[in-house]
Design a protein around this motif. Sequence first.
Motif, PDB file in Angstrom:
ATOM      1  N   LYS A 193       0.839  -1.193   0.000  1.00 24.50           N
ATOM      2  CA  LYS A 193       0.000   0.000   0.000  1.00 24.50           C
ATOM      3  C   LYS A 193       0.881   1.253   0.000  1.00 24.50           C
ATOM      4  N   ALA A 194       0.528   2.179  -0.844  1.00 24.93           N
ATOM      5  CA  ALA A 194       1.324   3.401  -0.956  1.00 24.93           C
ATOM      6  C   ALA A 194       0.584   4.563  -0.302  1.00 24.93           C
ATOM      7  N   ILE A 195       1.332   5.371   0.415  1.00 29.39           N
ATOM      8  CA  ILE A 195       0.787   6.588   1.014  1.00 29.39           C
ATOM      9  C   ILE A 195       1.426   7.768   0.297  1.00 29.39           C
ATOM     10  N   ARG A 196       0.605   8.648  -0.222  1.00 22.27           N
ATOM     11  CA  ARG A 196       1.137   9.838  -0.885  1.00 22.27           C
ATOM     12  C   ARG A 196       0.808  11.060  -0.056  1.00 22.27           C
ATOM     13  N   ARG A 197       1.828  11.799   0.307  1.00 18.80           N
ATOM     14  CA  ARG A 197       1.639  12.995   1.128  1.00 18.80           C
ATOM     15  C   ARG A 197       1.904  14.224   0.258  1.00 18.80           C
ATOM     16  N   SER A 198       0.900  15.083   0.142  1.00 21.92           N
ATOM     17  CA  SER A 198       1.048  16.318  -0.639  1.00 21.92           C
ATOM     18  C   SER A 198       1.606  17.424   0.240  1.00 21.92           C
ATOM     19  N   PHE A 199       2.532  18.192  -0.300  1.00 22.56           N
ATOM     20  CA  PHE A 199       3.132  19.293   0.445  1.00 22.56           C
ATOM     21  C   PHE A 199       2.803  20.650  -0.153  1.00 22.56           C
ATOM     22  N   GLY A 200       2.033  20.681  -1.214  1.00 23.27           N
ATOM     23  CA  GLY A 200       1.709  21.962  -1.825  1.00 23.27           C
ATOM     24  C   GLY A 200       0.639  21.781  -2.882  1.00 23.27           C
ATOM     25  N   ASN A 201       0.041  22.889  -3.294  1.00 25.71           N
ATOM     26  CA  ASN A 201      -1.088  22.810  -4.225  1.00 25.71           C
ATOM     27  C   ASN A 201      -0.734  23.219  -5.643  1.00 25.71           C
ATOM     28  N   LYS A 202       0.547  23.491  -5.896  1.00 25.25           N
ATOM     29  CA  LYS A 202       0.920  23.931  -7.245  1.00 25.25           C
ATOM     30  C   LYS A 202       2.132  23.144  -7.744  1.00 25.25           C
TER      31      LYS A 202
END
Lengths: 140, 189
Positions: free
Chosen positions: A37-46
Amino acid sequence: MADFPNATSTGLLIKPSQRNFTLGEYPVKTYRSLSGKAIRRSFGNKPYGATLELSFANVNQEILTAIYNHYHGQGGVTLGFKLSNNIFVGLSSSIFNQLKAGNPLADSSTLWFYQETPKVESVYKGLSTITIALVCEFAL
Amino acid sequence: MSYNIAIVQYFELLTISNNPDTAKNLIGFNQLDTITIGDEPNTVYHRYQNFFVNETKKFPVGDPSTKSEDYAFAPFRAEGTVNNLGGDNSLFSVLFPTNELVLRLVEQGNSNRLSRLKLTTVWLNANFEPISGKAYEEYYVGIGAAFSETTVELRFRSAMDSVGSKFPARTFTRGLVGLLPLNSNVSLQ
């Protein structure tokens, strides 16, 4: 900050003979667990880091000088700048604005920077082929 | 199979200046209402978030229905903490690239020794909107700053102090102990 030159001092237009555009990527880190299972963490919206490679084939010394002066005027890779309209000539307006700005919102939140030093290949007496690589970064 | 997480962190840093004019000058400098005068004399609030690039966002302060404040974008990274059994003295740092903004933060708080930080972590949904009930608040006090040629690190420790052992010692009284034996014979029951 000086924009990328649209034309030389004598009015000679500076248009690339080839361009390669790579879209920017979104700031995401991926962790993959042992189970798969992969967890993707976003650090920004652009997105950031769009790249553009331009080639100016068989241009005269006037254009070579204009690009040479612009590179040094920007302190090499130090300062950001806006691109001229001639760089993306031939594209329709919406995609034109997005690519020129280097971001999907086509706003002024980003600037282009030289990614590396321009490469100049001498082709014939008075004619050169110039290759430049640019990267788009957030303007802060 | 994958799972996506989007998290915004925003902070409210209260700095205290020795110079009363500094706070007024900062307010005039800031056009985004993310730097505001504090309640106490010579204090200034700085509000920044690290997710929405080059945008100023409103986030609630306290009860969401009553008040919200503007938070400007700042490219910071928050990292920590080291906890001990008592729960006190958690170390925490906020990392910035060296720029005018962070130098101002450091100078305002006397090298970040006179500052108080309230850090909020909020989970966002797929549309990058805050998910209600998924917000965490932490409070820290400034203990200094560290510099390098490319980064500035604001250092904090937790505002909470643990329950220590220096309370007045409890003494035995007849009421607490009950009847004491008169000889050494102890009957275990």
